[in-house]
Structure formats: structure tokens, C-alpha cells
Motif scaffolding. Structure first.
Motif, PDB file in Angstrom:
ATOM      1  N   PRO A   1       5.042  11.056   7.354  1.00  0.00           N
ATOM      2  CA  PRO A   1       4.783  11.501   5.943  1.00  0.00           C
ATOM      3  C   PRO A   1       3.870   9.918   5.792  1.00  0.00           C
ATOM      4  O   PRO A   1       3.913   8.909   5.779  1.00  0.00           O
ATOM      5  CB  PRO A   1       6.544  10.560   5.506  1.00  0.00           C
ATOM      6  CG  PRO A   1       7.445  11.295   6.357  1.00  0.00           C
ATOM      7  CD  PRO A   1       7.006  10.582   7.882  1.00  0.00           C
ATOM      8  N   ALA A   2       3.758  10.651   4.639  1.00  0.00           N
ATOM      9  CA  ALA A   2       2.448   9.916   3.747  1.00  0.00           C
ATOM     10  C   ALA A   2       2.725   8.773   3.575  1.00  0.00           C
ATOM     11  O   ALA A   2       2.123   7.690   2.866  1.00  0.00           O
ATOM     12  CB  ALA A   2       1.751  10.563   3.014  1.00  0.00           C
ATOM     13  N   GLY A   3       3.996   8.398   2.512  1.00  0.00           N
ATOM     14  CA  GLY A   3       4.506   7.367   1.921  1.00  0.00           C
ATOM     15  C   GLY A   3       4.739   6.256   2.706  1.00  0.00           C
ATOM     16  O   GLY A   3       4.982   5.018   2.660  1.00  0.00           O
ATOM     17  N   THR A   4       5.214   6.309   4.141  1.00  0.00           N
ATOM     18  CA  THR A   4       5.630   5.635   4.787  1.00  0.00           C
ATOM     19  C   THR A   4       4.557   5.038   6.156  1.00  0.00           C
ATOM     20  O   THR A   4       4.102   4.771   5.663  1.00  0.00           O
ATOM     21  CB  THR A   4       6.481   6.497   6.029  1.00  0.00           C
ATOM     22  OG1 THR A   4       7.780   6.508   5.539  1.00  0.00           O
ATOM     23  CG2 THR A   4       6.660   5.362   7.172  1.00  0.00           C
ATOM     24  N   THR A   5       3.191   6.412   6.122  1.00  0.00           N
ATOM     25  CA  THR A   5       2.492   5.920   6.630  1.00  0.00           C
ATOM     26  C   THR A   5       1.461   4.456   5.782  1.00  0.00           C
ATOM     27  O   THR A   5       1.213   3.995   6.874  1.00  0.00           O
ATOM     28  CB  THR A   5       0.992   6.564   6.209  1.00  0.00           C
ATOM     29  OG1 THR A   5       1.985   7.958   7.780  1.00  0.00           O
ATOM     30  CG2 THR A   5      -0.316   7.145   7.275  1.00  0.00           C
ATOM     31  N   TYR A   6       1.324   5.355   4.192  1.00  0.00           N
ATOM     32  CA  TYR A   6       0.208   4.470   4.043  1.00  0.00           C
ATOM     33  C   TYR A   6       0.302   2.684   3.005  1.00  0.00           C
ATOM     34  O   TYR A   6       0.349   2.552   2.226  1.00  0.00           O
ATOM     35  CB  TYR A   6      -0.274   4.652   3.274  1.00  0.00           C
ATOM     36  CG  TYR A   6      -1.279   6.066   3.686  1.00  0.00           C
ATOM     37  CD1 TYR A   6      -2.533   5.877   4.473  1.00  0.00           C
ATOM     38  CD2 TYR A   6      -1.180   7.391   3.664  1.00  0.00           C
ATOM     39  CE1 TYR A   6      -3.529   6.755   4.871  1.00  0.00           C
ATOM     40  CE2 TYR A   6      -2.354   8.627   3.884  1.00  0.00           C
ATOM     41  CZ  TYR A   6      -3.528   8.120   4.670  1.00  0.00           C
ATOM     42  OH  TYR A   6      -4.018   8.810   4.917  1.00  0.00           O
ATOM     43  N   HIS A   7       2.399   3.067   3.228  1.00  0.00           N
ATOM     44  CA  HIS A   7       2.904   1.833   2.479  1.00  0.00           C
ATOM     45  C   HIS A   7       2.603   0.338   3.396  1.00  0.00           C
ATOM     46  O   HIS A   7       2.143  -0.402   2.559  1.00  0.00           O
ATOM     47  CB  HIS A   7       4.424   1.951   3.069  1.00  0.00           C
ATOM     48  CG  HIS A   7       4.902   0.099   2.452  1.00  0.00           C
ATOM     49  ND1 HIS A   7       5.620   0.196   1.385  1.00  0.00           N
ATOM     50  CD2 HIS A   7       5.718  -0.575   3.072  1.00  0.00           C
ATOM     51  CE1 HIS A   7       6.335  -0.626   1.061  1.00  0.00           C
ATOM     52  NE2 HIS A   7       6.246  -0.921   2.183  1.00  0.00           N
ATOM     53  N   PHE A   8       1.903   0.688   4.868  1.00  0.00           N
ATOM     54  CA  PHE A   8       1.873  -0.984   5.048  1.00  0.00           C
ATOM     55  C   PHE A   8       0.052  -1.401   4.890  1.00  0.00           C
ATOM     56  O   PHE A   8      -0.687  -2.534   5.564  1.00  0.00           O
ATOM     57  CB  PHE A   8       1.784  -1.337   6.930  1.00  0.00           C
ATOM     58  CG  PHE A   8       3.424  -0.952   6.575  1.00  0.00           C
ATOM     59  CD1 PHE A   8       4.304  -1.673   6.694  1.00  0.00           C
ATOM     60  CD2 PHE A   8       3.994   0.547   6.850  1.00  0.00           C
ATOM     61  CE1 PHE A   8       5.548  -1.814   6.766  1.00  0.00           C
ATOM     62  CE2 PHE A   8       5.923   0.502   7.239  1.00  0.00           C
ATOM     63  CZ  PHE A   8       6.120  -0.665   7.354  1.00  0.00           C
ATOM     64  N   SER A   9      -0.476   0.232   4.097  1.00  0.00           N
ATOM     65  CA  SER A   9      -2.078  -0.253   4.368  1.00  0.00           C
ATOM     66  C   SER A   9      -2.838   0.446   2.760  1.00  0.00           C
ATOM     67  O   SER A   9      -3.085  -0.042   2.305  1.00  0.00           O
ATOM     68  CB  SER A   9      -2.641   0.517   5.549  1.00  0.00           C
ATOM     69  OG  SER A   9      -2.436   1.933   5.699  1.00  0.00           O
ATOM     70  N   PHE A  10      -3.533   1.497   3.198  1.00  0.00           N
ATOM     71  CA  PHE A  10      -3.709   1.682   1.713  1.00  0.00           C
ATOM     72  C   PHE A  10      -3.313   2.131   0.858  1.00  0.00           C
ATOM     73  O   PHE A  10      -4.087   2.495  -0.202  1.00  0.00           O
ATOM     74  CB  PHE A  10      -5.148   2.844   2.680  1.00  0.00           C
ATOM     75  CG  PHE A  10      -5.681   2.286   3.069  1.00  0.00           C
ATOM     76  CD1 PHE A  10      -7.240   1.149   3.016  1.00  0.00           C
ATOM     77  CD2 PHE A  10      -6.398   3.173   4.290  1.00  0.00           C
ATOM     78  CE1 PHE A  10      -7.949   1.887   4.089  1.00  0.00           C
ATOM     79  CE2 PHE A  10      -6.740   2.530   5.405  1.00  0.00           C
ATOM     80  CZ  PHE A  10      -8.124   1.950   4.744  1.00  0.00           C
TER      81      PHE A  10
END
Length: 456
Positions: free
Chosen positions: A188-197
């Protein structure tokens, strides 16, 4: 067994290192509708281990045993040791995503608190599909913004509800550029980008929002693209500026399909930045679906095969060329998308329309240097060249250009200064989420979905 080349040693990681952090340690879980078709990681692994037969069951049981044995307690304590372990795992050859996840846990690269965060990802509001976005765009965008746009198969409430807009979003005020983050396959997008962008506003005058695509983008990529097309026209329509789109993995294909068939989006996009995209498809479908092609897989993984009808369709009529200024970022050591080495990288886009394209292979930009090291498919989300070129693209007309960067400084880094060690752990740990989503996906297919009538 695939063998990735390796051309550097631990000494090349250099001394320009960000220290370990604890940005995930204090996060609180927030209830929302599940973004997953399965459940949390442990639940899915346990179900597959007990209810399915054969190779898939064994792989799920192996990962579950590793987690329950708490073998991830002694995690890497520095950037150097983390990258040494990542290099060792992915340069030595990994058969599939289950083995990769098992190795990451075994090497201490998914410490207990990071695993707790990832295991609870379905309960985070940042992955919500039911967001209340009440602002109306400044012009009609549904059922279409232009007569040249493809028709939507989804209703507007569904499309709008998938857009996550943080409370701090300024709608283009104060010169902030909206940036739409588009997720890849199986996370999922929220989890994907939580640690980066999601943190890119710390590096540039950018305002991130993201698109939460149902079933973690494992369904039909043509439908996934509808969410992207709508988000581009909605966010630009409620903001006082055009938008930047940043994608990871399949998100590049979803965005390119949206730009191709919803032509109105092209006028709303200032920059398109694609991290680890597979514009030419990949020969590594079996990495995500052990036993593929004899074992049924998810629709979008079928569609991302090198010779799929989806890839052929998106590339027809100069679809292999950019529609808007585009910056691609990719690594030789991508374990999911191959080939990824020049001159035949799947990430490569041409520039037939003259809109401006740069194709950025980090091992070419930073040869034998830390930033050109063993960066995985997911690792490109924390690669310092990726971050520098995002900022450069936003700061100039046209795509990001490495000739404008201070490469002596950037190539000596392993992660950008805005990120910390926990962000590396969390990003590599996304593979565990992907395992759960893929194994928990219910409607497996024995072939790819038919091409939509508007694209035939």
C-alpha cells in the motif's frame, strides 16, 4: 538461482553516513478500513502455512518460524553493517521474494519494532481507501475532463476516496508543489512511502499526497491506472498549481498508462519521476510468484511480464516514449525488474515527443562509489541519487539532470541526509508486506486480464 554482479567492498561505503534513528519507534497504530485483501503479515503467513499445500506453504512456514523464533532481535546497528548485509544477500542470488524476506529477517534487517509497525500496516489510516476529500476541483473532471479521455469503470467516490491528503497539505499555497506518490506492486502507498518520499518536503518545497490503490495494486493494472488519472486531475484541480508525480515500480506503468489514455492529465503534470519502473516489463515474475507460471498469480503481476499484452499495448504508438518531462531512476541490482542495466534497462523511456527525458542508472552515475552500490528494487527509494534528482527536477524546467548535481558529495553517500537507519530497515521490510499481500490475494489468475476496449 540468479547471480547479481558485485563490484565493491565494505570499505567503499565511505564516511559520509547518517546515524541510526528511531523515527518508527514511537508511532501509534490508528484504526481504519483494511487496505489488504488478507490480514496482517503474521495472520496471512499462518493461514498459508496451514491451509495451502506444496512449495508456497513451506515458504510461508519458513518465514513464520523465523519471525516467531525472534531471530531478528540482533539487528544491524549502523548504516555500514546494514548495507554490508544487504549487499551480501542480494549480490549472492535470491530465488524469490519469500527467500529474500527470510534472509532479511535472519540478517537482522527487520528488527522487532520495525516488524511490529509493518505487521500492523492494515490498521493505519495512511493506507485508507475511504478518505473524505470534500473540496471540489475548479473544473469538471468526472466522468471526464476531456473528450480525449478514456472512460472510467469506477465511480467518482471510489476514485476520490483513495487519495490520501495529509492535514498539512497546502493545496499549492506558498509556492509548494503538490507531489502525488503512486505505489508499486503488493505494498500500500502509505506504508511504501512512510520510510522515504513522504518526507521529501524536508529536501524541497514539495507537498506530498498519495494514492491508495485497492489490493495493493495486485489487481488489473488498467483499473489501477484509473486511480492515478483521477488523482492527477483532482489534486491539480483543487490546487493552485500543476503537480509532480513520483512512482515506484508498477506505479510507473500505471502512471504511463494514465498519461496515454487520459490525455487531459498531460497538461496537469509538471514532472514525472519513476523509481524502479518496468516500462518494458520484467523477466522476473517468478520472483514475486514462486512457481510461476504454473502456479496462478495476481492480475497485475501477469501484466508486467516482458511479453504481456499489457506491456505491448502500453508501448504501442510511441507509448515507450515520455508524454511529459520524465526522470527515471534504476539499479543493476533490482531483484524484481530485469533487465535493469544499460542499454536495455526496462526503466528506459525515449523522448520521441521532445518533452525531456533523462534515464538515470545509478551505477553509471556513481561507478564504484557508495551511491552506485547494491541498491535493490526497494532500495532505490532511499538511494541518494534518487533524492537528489527529484529535487533537481522540481527545481528546474524539464527532467532531473545529473550534470547539475554535486556528484562528489552525493556519490559518497549511502542514504540522503533526510533519512535514517530505520528508514533503510523499513524500506527493505516492505518485502514482508509484499509477501503477505501476494500470498493473501484471493482472486488469482491463470492469465492476464483482457485489454480494455478503449485501448484496443
Amino acid at each position: 538461482m540468479r547471480l547479481w554482479p558485485i563490484f565493491f567492498g565494505a570499505s567503499l561505503w565511505g564516511s559520509s553516513l547518517a546515524g541510526p534513528g528511531s523515527n518508527v519507534r514511537s508511532l501509534q497504530r490508528r484504526q481504519t478500513t483494511s487496505a489488504s485483501s488478507g490480514g496482517d503479515i503474521l495472520t496471512v503467513l499462518d493461514s498459508v502455512a496451514n491451509d495451502q499445500a506444496g512449495n508456497t506453504s513451506d515458504k510461508a512456514a519458513d518465514i513464520l518460524s523465523r519471525i516467531q523464533g525472534n531471530s531478528n532481535a540482533n539487528n544491524a546497528e549502523s548504516i555500514e553493517t546494514a548495507f554490508d548485509a544487504i549487499s551480501d544477500i542480494f549480490s549472492g542470488g535470491i530465488e524469490d521474494i519469500a527467500q529474500a524476506s527470510d534472509e532479511l529477517i535472519a540478517r537482522g534487517l527487520v528488527p522487532s519494532d520495525i516488524f511490529d509497525f509493518l505487521n500492523g500496516y492494515v490498521d493505519f489510516s495512511l493506507n485508507s481507501l475511504n478518505n473524505k476529500n470534500t473540496r471540489s476541483p475548479n473544473s469538471t473532471i468526472y466522468p471526464s475532463k476531456s473528450s480525449d479521455d478514456a472512460p472510467y469503470s469506477l465511480d467518482e467516490n471510489t476514485l476520490r476516496g483513495a487519495i490520501y491528503i495529509p492535514s498539512s497539505f497546502s493545496y499549492g499555497a506558498d509556492g509548494k508543489q503538490p507531489i502525488i506518490l503512486v505505489p508499486g506492486t503488493a505494498v500500500p502507498a502509505g506504508t511504501t512511502y512512510h520510510f522515504s518520499f513522504s518526507k521529501i518536503n524536508e529536501a524541497a518545497n514539495l507537498d506530498p499526497v498519495w494514492v491508495n490503490i485497492p489490493s495493493a495494486s495486485l489487481g488489473d493494472a488498467q483499473v489501477n491506472s484509473e486511480y492515478v488519472a483521477y488523482a492527477i486531475n483532482y489534486i491539480s484541480g483543487v490546487s493552485s498549481s500543476n503537480v509532480t508525480v513520483l512512482s515506484w515500480s508498477q506505479g510507473g506503468l500505471d502512471t504511463q498508462w494514465a498519461l496515454k489514455y487520459w490525455r487531459s492529465t498531460r497538461d496537469a503534470v509538471e514532472d514525472f519521476i519513476a523509481v524502479s519502473p518496468d516500462f518494458h516489463g520484467t523477466i522476473e515474475q517468478a520472483f514475486l510468484c514462486p512457481g510461476f507460471p504454473s502456479y496462478p498469480c495476481t492480475p497485475s503481476i501477469w501484466q508486467q511480464g516482458l511479453d504481456s499484452n499489457f506491456i505491448k499495448t502500453i508501448r504501442d504508438d510511441d507509448g515507450s516514449s515520455a508524454y511529459v518531462p520524465t526522470t527515471t531512476l534504476y539499479s543493476t541490482y533490482d531483484e524484481i525488474v530485469q533487465p535493469m542495466g544499460d542499454p536495455f534497462a526496462s526503466a528506459f523511456l525515449s523522448d520521441t515527443r521532445g518533452v525531456g527525458v533523462t534515464n538515470n542508472h545509478v551505477q553509471t552515475i556513481c561507478p564504484n562509489q557508495p551511491a552506485g552500490g547494491v541498491y535493490t528494487h526497494e532500495g532505490m527509494l532511499y538511494n541518494p541519487v534518487s533524492w537528489a534528482l527529484v529535487v533537481d527536477a522540481i527545481s528546474h524546467d524539464g527532467p532531473g539532470d545529473p550534470s547539475r548535481l554535486n556528484l562528489d558529495e552525493i556519490c559518497s553517500q549511502t542514504i540522503p541526509p533526510q533519512l535514517q537507519l530505520d528508514d533503510v530497515f523499513g524500506t527493505e521490510g516492505l518485502l514482508l508486506v509484499a509477501v503477505a499481500e501476494i500470498l493473501g490475494y484471493g482472486n488469482r489468475a491463470t492469465s492476464e486480464p483482457a485489454i480494455a476496449s478503449y485501448a484496443r
